[in-house]
Design a protein around this motif. Structure first.
Motif, short mmCIF file in Angstrom:
data_model
loop_
_atom_site.label_atom_id
_atom_site.label_comp_id
_atom_site.label_asym_id
_atom_site.label_seq_id
_atom_site.Cartn_x
_atom_site.Cartn_y
_atom_site.Cartn_z
N LEU A 1 0.82 -1.21 0.00
CA LEU A 1 0.00 0.00 0.00
C LEU A 1 0.86 1.26 0.00
CD1 LEU A 1 -2.91 -1.11 2.35
CD2 LEU A 1 -2.94 -0.86 -0.15
N ASP A 2 2.02 1.21 0.63
CA ASP A 2 2.94 2.35 0.62
C ASP A 2 3.34 2.67 -0.82
OD1 ASP A 2 4.58 4.41 1.65
OD2 ASP A 2 6.31 3.07 1.63
N VAL A 3 3.67 1.64 -1.60
CA VAL A 3 4.02 1.87 -3.01
C VAL A 3 2.79 2.34 -3.77
CG1 VAL A 3 4.80 0.78 -5.15
CG2 VAL A 3 5.96 0.26 -3.01
N PHE A 4 1.66 1.78 -3.49
CA PHE A 4 0.44 2.19 -4.19
C PHE A 4 0.15 3.68 -3.98
CE2 PHE A 4 -4.10 2.95 -4.48
CZ PHE A 4 -4.30 2.56 -5.78
N TYR A 5 0.24 4.14 -2.75
CA TYR A 5 -0.10 5.53 -2.45
C TYR A 5 1.06 6.51 -2.68
CZ TYR A 5 -4.64 4.39 -0.51
OH TYR A 5 -5.95 3.97 -0.36
N ASN A 6 2.28 6.07 -2.47
CA ASN A 6 3.41 6.99 -2.51
C ASN A 6 4.41 6.72 -3.63
OD1 ASN A 6 2.59 8.37 -0.05
ND2 ASN A 6 3.14 6.45 0.95
N GLY A 7 4.21 5.62 -4.35
CA GLY A 7 5.13 5.28 -5.43
C GLY A 7 4.83 6.07 -6.69
N TRP A 8 5.56 5.77 -7.73
CA TRP A 8 5.41 6.47 -8.99
C TRP A 8 5.32 5.47 -10.13
CZ3 TRP A 8 9.41 6.46 -5.66
CH2 TRP A 8 10.61 5.89 -6.09
N VAL A 9 4.72 5.89 -11.22
CA VAL A 9 4.51 5.03 -12.39
C VAL A 9 5.81 4.95 -13.18
CG1 VAL A 9 3.22 4.74 -14.53
CG2 VAL A 9 2.07 5.65 -12.50
N ILE A 10 6.26 3.71 -13.46
CA ILE A 10 7.45 3.54 -14.30
C ILE A 10 7.10 2.89 -15.64
CG2 ILE A 10 9.08 3.52 -12.38
CD1 ILE A 10 9.25 0.43 -12.75
#
Length: 148
Positions: A71-80
């Motif tokens: 969820l951390d990546v889902f909310y705070n990550g970026w699209v690569i």
């Protein structure tokens, strides 16, 4: 070009795939960023939902990925990466998680405008030769699993 420790059996094919990937990334990742941002806004306002795929649940255990990091990546990550073929829109999200801040990729598909599904997650370090040093750009398109 490939930075793997193996000899690429098709360096031209690998480079051609990389060039195509770079062109598509330049064109489609900005669209994916907007889609991801809009979806997060809708999630926070309660207008959208995200579901966890059965495949993800299995892989989370096998790959030792916890829901908090996901969820951390889902909310705070970026699209690569952003892919759109005949099926749903697919985004690959990138983030650094855990105490040691290791990279994590999360793959999500759009089921409908207000509903996305998390398909899988993985640590790109397991195939480090395929990725740039910060794991946000694919650099190798060889498939060594088929060669051995």
């Amino acid at each position: 070009m490939c930075k793997n420790k193996h000899d690429c059996k098709s360096p031209k094919e690998c480079q051609d795939k990389r060039n195509t990937w770079l062109e598509r990334t330049e064109k489609y990742v900005p669209i994916g960023r907007r889609e991801h941002k809009k979806f997060i806004e809708r999630m926070k306002s309660g207008e959208a939902t995200i579901v966890l795929d059965r495949h993800l649940k299995k892989r989370k255990v096998e790959r030792s990925v916890n829901t908090k990091d996901l969820l951390d990546v889902f909310y705070n990550g970026w699209v690569i990466e952003r892919n759109k073929t005949d099926g749903p829109i697919a985004l690959v999200l990138m983030g650094y998680v855990g105490n040691h801040r290791h990279p994590l990729h999360v793959v999500i598909h759009q089921l409908a405008g207000d509903k996305w599904i998390v398909i899988t997650s993985y640590n790109p370090q397991t195939h480090h030769w395929k990725w740039s040093d910060n794991y946000n750009e694919r650099v190798c398109f060889c498939n060594f699993e088929d060669e051995f």
